[in-house]
Design an enzyme around this catalytic site. Structure first.
Site, short mmCIF file in Angstrom:
data_model
loop_
_atom_site.label_atom_id
_atom_site.label_comp_id
_atom_site.label_asym_id
_atom_site.label_seq_id
_atom_site.Cartn_x
_atom_site.Cartn_y
_atom_site.Cartn_z
N GLU A 175 0.71 -0.98 -0.04
CA GLU A 175 0.03 -0.05 -0.06
C GLU A 175 0.86 1.48 -0.12
OE1 GLU A 175 -4.33 -1.69 2.48
OE2 GLU A 175 -2.60 -0.94 3.42
N GLU A 368 -6.28 -8.26 1.17
CA GLU A 368 -6.76 -7.79 1.89
C GLU A 368 -8.32 -7.72 1.87
OE1 GLU A 368 -4.24 -4.72 4.87
OE2 GLU A 368 -2.62 -5.74 3.97
#
Length: 483
Positions: A175, A368
């Site tokens: 991320e 995720e």
């Protein structure tokens, strides 16, 4: 914007036979053992001990004590039926100064963890960086320093040399939109730095160089043929009307473009990696703030990607107006929201992997997905997290639809395996399939754990059962329509 490429032929019945069912975690959020066996501070260790640290001055000093309880946790994973476990390596545990001398006790921990996973028939998926930058490197400029690509390559080599005889699947970074852009995990906020947009974009460029160099190191030094990718936030817009061609097209353009002059997008990260260039739309939006690309940079960044990992929790539904412009859907009063105040948008787990797969041609993992919920242990010892079951079921049905429509989706990693330290929110938010009592470290599998075990055991078929307590009883399915 290039025309959309066709997706491949549909997968009959949804998830392919090779589809991987997993769960995920990150080092700082669960390991604890912050100052033992040679581990040095990360930027997060320093941040949480400052006056502006996490919620109620919570720290990751102990967290879930996974460093000492990993065998117990792997046992829970095995009983759950996981085929894979995604975890990150603590850079300052292995290289306390970020470079230089290796801390053997820290590296030994990951040896033991990988061996325990393989003994339980669980495939380890390793993330090399999940936000816990060694503080020693932050003092040298961190991601603003171009040398960080060299530092990261050195660190990558240490891990690959030790673990690649057993680890096949590698993710370089997690991320970058957050740890370089903004939000609770931003390197800037935890390092008390307030960079300009130009400095942020330069740091992203260094991050992409680090990713490319790490890919080369992994492929050059891995002892088993590796699969390498990047895990990003699946920033996405999607149509409220699946049959409205204009809305579908506009949502695709936004998801695969740079619709705003900020770092919250997919294309600024994926276009250089996959296509070897920054997106033209982004270069126009950023103007003079865009980084200066030195000769050879794009060749370093542009490396073969075996997959892309998408972290998808929600998306932005909308539609085309009468003039053909995109309009975000107004939020209805009382719309379902998670405990962390994120909206419930199951359609994002159909459209995000579809748009990304169409645009980049790489296989997709959902690395995720999950929600924070208000969970506690009932007097009878159970954790009745019905909302997590319903939430996950809705999203997984959309992911199955994407797979049925030909999106090459290879696996799903639920976030997270354990309740854990949720960055700036401390221990206030609970994302786990397993409840953790932080005063005793007692683990209690939640109803969602038992429900997910059924989903895994049936390879997704249990999604069609209206099982909302996870332990066998059936309850009526909610009929509320959600995007």
């Amino acid at each position: 914007m290039s025309p959309p490429s066709p997706i491949s032929s549909p997968v009959s019945g949804g998830f392919s036979p090779e589809f991987v069912w997993g769960a995920a975690s990150s080092a700082y959020q669960i390991e604890g053992a912050a100052d033992i066996d040679g581990r040095a501070p990360s930027i997060w260790d320093v941040h949480v001990h400052s006056k502006d640290g996490a919620y109620q001055q919570h720290t990751g000093d102990v967290a879930c004590d996974h460093y000492h309880r990993y065998a117990e946790d792997v046992g829970h994973m095995q009983r759950l039926g996981l085929g894979a476990y995604r975890f990150s390596i603590s850079w300052p545990r292995v290289l306390p100064q970020g470079v230089g001398a290796v801390n053997e006790p820290g590296l030994d921990f990951y040896d033991r963890l990988v061996d325990a996973l393989l003994a339980a028939d669980i495939d380890p998926y390793v993330t090399l960086y999940h936000w816990d930058l060694p503080y020693a490197l932050q003092l040298r400029g961190g991601w603003m320093n171009r040398q960080i690509a060299d530092w990261f390559a050195e660190y990558t080599g240490v891990i690959v040399d030790r673990l690649s005889d057993r680890v096949t699947n590698w993710m370089t970074l997690n991320e970058p939109q957050i740890f370089l852009g903004g939000g609770p995990g931003a390197a800037w906020s935890v390092a008390s730095v307030r960079p300009t947009l130009k400095e942020r974009l330069l740091s992203v460029h260094h991050c992409l160089l680090a990713h490319g160099d790490a890919c080369e190191v992994i492929r050059a030094r891995a002892k088993k043929p590796p699969k390498v990718g990047l895990s990003i936030v699946g920033v996405n817009w999607f149509p409220t009307d699946n049959d409205d061609a204009r809305s579908v097209s506009l949502a695709r353009e936004r998801t695969r473009g740079v619709p705003n002059a900020d770092l919250w997008n997919t294309a600024w990260y994926m276009d250089p990696v996959v296509h070897g260039r920054y997106p033209a739309e982004g270069l126009v939006r950023f103007g003079d703030d865009a980084p200066t690309v030195q000769p050879g940079d794009m060749e370093r960044i542009h490396q073969k990607q075996d997959f892309v990992g998408l972290n998808v929790y929600h998306g932005l539904p909308g539609s085309a107006d009468d003039e053909g412009a995109w309009v975000d859907e107004p939020e209805a009063q009382g719309r379902p929201r998670t405990a962390l105040d994120w909206t419930m948008t199951p359609g994002s787990l159909y459209w995000c992997p579809r748009y990304v797969h169409e645009g980049y041609g790489t296989p997709v993992y959902i690395t995720e997905h999950g929600l924070s919920n208000t969970d506690w242990v009932s007097l009878d010892g159970r954790v009745r997290d019905t909302a997590r079951i319903d939430f996950t079921r809705r999203y997984l049905m959309e992911l199955r639809r994407a797979a049925s429509d030909g999106v090459d989706v290879r696996g799903y990693f639920h976030w997270s395996i354990l309740d854990n330290f949720e960055w700036g929110q401390g221990y206030k938010e609970r994302f786990g399939l397993i409840h953790v009592d932080y005063s005793t470290q007692k683990r209690t599998p939640k109803d969602s754990y038992h429900w997910y075990a059924k989903v895994i055991a049936t390879h997704g078929a249990h999604l069609d059962e209206q099982d909302y307590d996870g332990v066998g009883a059936l309850a009526p399915a909610a009929q509320e329509a959600l995007p």
